[in-house]
Design a protein around this motif. Structure first.
Motif, PDB file in Angstrom:
ATOM      1  N   ILE A   2       0.842  -1.188   0.000  1.00  0.00           N
ATOM      2  CA  ILE A   2       0.000   0.000   0.000  1.00  0.00           C
ATOM      3  C   ILE A   2       0.881   1.244   0.000  1.00  0.00           C
ATOM      4  O   ILE A   2       1.843   1.333   0.765  1.00  0.00           O
ATOM      5  CB  ILE A   2      -0.915   0.009   1.233  1.00  0.00           C
ATOM      6  CG1 ILE A   2      -1.749  -1.274   1.281  1.00  0.00           C
ATOM      7  CG2 ILE A   2      -1.819   1.227   1.235  1.00  0.00           C
ATOM      8  CD1 ILE A   2      -2.569  -1.428   2.537  1.00  0.00           C
ATOM      9  N   ASP A   3       0.534   2.216  -0.846  1.00  0.00           N
ATOM     10  CA  ASP A   3       1.325   3.436  -0.876  1.00  0.00           C
ATOM     11  C   ASP A   3       1.061   4.262   0.383  1.00  0.00           C
ATOM     12  O   ASP A   3      -0.038   4.200   0.962  1.00  0.00           O
ATOM     13  CB  ASP A   3       1.008   4.260  -2.127  1.00  0.00           C
ATOM     14  CG  ASP A   3      -0.423   4.745  -2.165  1.00  0.00           C
ATOM     15  OD1 ASP A   3      -0.684   5.847  -1.653  1.00  0.00           O
ATOM     16  OD2 ASP A   3      -1.278   4.017  -2.703  1.00  0.00           O
ATOM     17  N   PRO A   4       2.054   5.020   0.852  1.00  0.00           N
ATOM     18  CA  PRO A   4       1.952   5.763   2.122  1.00  0.00           C
ATOM     19  C   PRO A   4       0.746   6.698   2.201  1.00  0.00           C
ATOM     20  O   PRO A   4       0.109   6.805   3.254  1.00  0.00           O
ATOM     21  CB  PRO A   4       3.272   6.536   2.179  1.00  0.00           C
ATOM     22  CG  PRO A   4       4.222   5.709   1.373  1.00  0.00           C
ATOM     23  CD  PRO A   4       3.400   5.144   0.255  1.00  0.00           C
ATOM     24  N   GLN A 136     -11.832  -0.486  -0.766  1.00  0.00           N
ATOM     25  CA  GLN A 136     -11.702   0.870  -1.302  1.00  0.00           C
ATOM     26  C   GLN A 136     -10.261   1.378  -1.250  1.00  0.00           C
ATOM     27  O   GLN A 136      -9.906   2.328  -1.946  1.00  0.00           O
ATOM     28  CB  GLN A 136     -12.610   1.821  -0.518  1.00  0.00           C
ATOM     29  CG  GLN A 136     -14.091   1.493  -0.629  1.00  0.00           C
ATOM     30  CD  GLN A 136     -14.949   2.505   0.094  1.00  0.00           C
ATOM     31  OE1 GLN A 136     -14.729   3.703   0.006  1.00  0.00           O
ATOM     32  NE2 GLN A 136     -15.945   2.021   0.822  1.00  0.00           N
ATOM     33  N   PHE A 137      -9.441   0.747  -0.412  1.00  0.00           N
ATOM     34  CA  PHE A 137      -8.058   1.186  -0.243  1.00  0.00           C
ATOM     35  C   PHE A 137      -7.071   0.185  -0.825  1.00  0.00           C
ATOM     36  O   PHE A 137      -5.867   0.265  -0.571  1.00  0.00           O
ATOM     37  CB  PHE A 137      -7.768   1.406   1.247  1.00  0.00           C
ATOM     38  CG  PHE A 137      -8.641   2.448   1.875  1.00  0.00           C
ATOM     39  CD1 PHE A 137      -8.260   3.785   1.881  1.00  0.00           C
ATOM     40  CD2 PHE A 137      -9.866   2.102   2.439  1.00  0.00           C
ATOM     41  CE1 PHE A 137      -9.082   4.757   2.449  1.00  0.00           C
ATOM     42  CE2 PHE A 137     -10.680   3.068   3.009  1.00  0.00           C
ATOM     43  CZ  PHE A 137     -10.288   4.399   3.007  1.00  0.00           C
ATOM     44  N   VAL A 138      -7.590  -0.770  -1.601  1.00  0.00           N
ATOM     45  CA  VAL A 138      -6.737  -1.777  -2.228  1.00  0.00           C
ATOM     46  C   VAL A 138      -6.562  -1.454  -3.707  1.00  0.00           C
ATOM     47  O   VAL A 138      -7.537  -1.197  -4.412  1.00  0.00           O
ATOM     48  CB  VAL A 138      -7.343  -3.189  -2.068  1.00  0.00           C
ATOM     49  CG1 VAL A 138      -6.543  -4.207  -2.874  1.00  0.00           C
ATOM     50  CG2 VAL A 138      -7.376  -3.580  -0.601  1.00  0.00           C
ATOM     51  N   HIS A 139      -5.311  -1.470  -4.157  1.00  0.00           N
ATOM     52  CA  HIS A 139      -5.007  -1.209  -5.567  1.00  0.00           C
ATOM     53  C   HIS A 139      -4.171  -2.373  -6.093  1.00  0.00           C
ATOM     54  O   HIS A 139      -3.014  -2.544  -5.675  1.00  0.00           O
ATOM     55  CB  HIS A 139      -4.245   0.103  -5.725  1.00  0.00           C
ATOM     56  CG  HIS A 139      -4.974   1.296  -5.164  1.00  0.00           C
ATOM     57  ND1 HIS A 139      -6.073   1.856  -5.779  1.00  0.00           N
ATOM     58  CD2 HIS A 139      -4.778   2.003  -4.023  1.00  0.00           C
ATOM     59  CE1 HIS A 139      -6.517   2.873  -5.064  1.00  0.00           C
ATOM     60  NE2 HIS A 139      -5.749   2.981  -3.993  1.00  0.00           N
ATOM     61  N   SER A 144       0.141  -7.785  -4.117  1.00  0.00           N
ATOM     62  CA  SER A 144      -0.835  -8.786  -3.684  1.00  0.00           C
ATOM     63  C   SER A 144      -2.030  -8.151  -2.976  1.00  0.00           C
ATOM     64  O   SER A 144      -1.874  -7.392  -2.009  1.00  0.00           O
ATOM     65  CB  SER A 144      -0.153  -9.787  -2.741  1.00  0.00           C
ATOM     66  OG  SER A 144      -1.112 -10.632  -2.130  1.00  0.00           O
ATOM     67  N   VAL A 145      -3.223  -8.473  -3.468  1.00  0.00           N
ATOM     68  CA  VAL A 145      -4.447  -7.962  -2.853  1.00  0.00           C
ATOM     69  C   VAL A 145      -4.608  -8.526  -1.442  1.00  0.00           C
ATOM     70  O   VAL A 145      -5.021  -7.827  -0.516  1.00  0.00           O
ATOM     71  CB  VAL A 145      -5.667  -8.318  -3.717  1.00  0.00           C
ATOM     72  CG1 VAL A 145      -6.973  -7.993  -2.973  1.00  0.00           C
ATOM     73  CG2 VAL A 145      -5.622  -7.573  -5.041  1.00  0.00           C
ATOM     74  N   VAL A 151      -2.923  -6.021   5.733  1.00  0.00           N
ATOM     75  CA  VAL A 151      -2.378  -4.823   6.378  1.00  0.00           C
ATOM     76  C   VAL A 151      -3.500  -3.917   6.854  1.00  0.00           C
ATOM     77  O   VAL A 151      -3.495  -3.425   7.993  1.00  0.00           O
ATOM     78  CB  VAL A 151      -1.448  -4.056   5.416  1.00  0.00           C
ATOM     79  CG1 VAL A 151      -1.054  -2.706   6.006  1.00  0.00           C
ATOM     80  CG2 VAL A 151      -0.201  -4.876   5.116  1.00  0.00           C
ATOM     81  N   LEU A 152      -4.493  -3.704   5.990  1.00  0.00           N
ATOM     82  CA  LEU A 152      -5.621  -2.846   6.353  1.00  0.00           C
ATOM     83  C   LEU A 152      -6.394  -3.438   7.535  1.00  0.00           C
ATOM     84  O   LEU A 152      -6.808  -2.707   8.442  1.00  0.00           O
ATOM     85  CB  LEU A 152      -6.546  -2.671   5.151  1.00  0.00           C
ATOM     86  CG  LEU A 152      -5.965  -1.934   3.943  1.00  0.00           C
ATOM     87  CD1 LEU A 152      -6.925  -1.986   2.760  1.00  0.00           C
ATOM     88  CD2 LEU A 152      -5.625  -0.484   4.288  1.00  0.00           C
TER      89      LEU A 152
END
Length: 208
Positions: A2-4, A136-139, A144-145, A151-152
């Motif tokens: 995930i980007d910062p 909504q915060f996964v890209h 890896s999804v 992490v979320l």
């Protein structure tokens, strides 16, 4: 990974969400007030453990089944509601100990933890929250999804546990005072039981 920027936005949103009093907060405060800070923290830890399971369910895709199956959703919802009402009725009719100041608590930390885990696991709204909110915060372009969801989920569990500990510590201090007053001691079980029953009815009446 995930980007910062996305992670910081997520943390800010979750931080505000978990510190808004909700069912988890009410359950924690009720336990801490009636049985002490340690039991309140154990309740918060149980809720966090339930959220860990919901994170796992979201990762493997079972939450999608809950969101699309009206029957399964109803079964889980009404089972969770019935369990909360059961805890409430039991607390209302349970005889209060005559002297809590000598270390005899109405409920042990282990029992409080187990009850909180089960109550949280049986709350379908939590499963649906993870299903609707986390993606909504996964890209996918960031890797890896499953790792991103993990992490979320961990961040949510950690902040949720932090908030319940804060509420438990605050309520526990109040509970120490209340338990030294016989009149309050007599009625606190009924109050806690009423809260549980109200939460169970609230869960049963929620729409999808």
């Amino acid at each position: 990974m995930i980007d910062p920027a996305t992670l910081m936005t997520y943390i800010a949103i979750v931080f505000g969400f978990v510190f808004i009093p909700g069912p988890a907060t009410i359950l924690t405060v009720a336990r801490a007030t009636s049985s002490g800070t340690r039991v309140g923290i154990a309740t918060g830890a149980g809720i966090a453990a339930g959220d860990v399971l919901h994170t796992f369910i979201a990762i493997v895709g079972l939450s999608a089944i809950i969101s699309t199956s009206a029957l399964l959703f109803s079964v889980i919802k009404y089972t969770g509601a019935a369990y909360l009402v059961y805890l409430g009725i039991r607390a209302i009719f349970e005889k209060a100990p005559s002297d809590l100041t000598r270390g005899a608590l109405p409920i042990t930390t282990g029992r409080a933890f187990r009850q909180a885990v089960l109550a949280e696991v049986l709350n379908p709204k939590t499963a649906l929250f993870f299903l609707a909110f986390l993606p909504q915060f996964v890209h996918p372009e960031n890797g890896s999804v499953a790792i991103q969801l993990s992490v979320l989920g961990i961040v949510f569990v950690f902040l949720g546990l932090l908030s319940t500990i804060v509420f438990a510590v605050s309520a526990g201090g109040l509970g120490n005072f209340l338990r030294r007053n016989p009149a309050v001691l007599k009625w606190q079980g009924k109050l806690v039981g009423t809260i549980y029953c109200a939460l169970g009815i609230r869960l049963a009446l929620q729409e999808r």
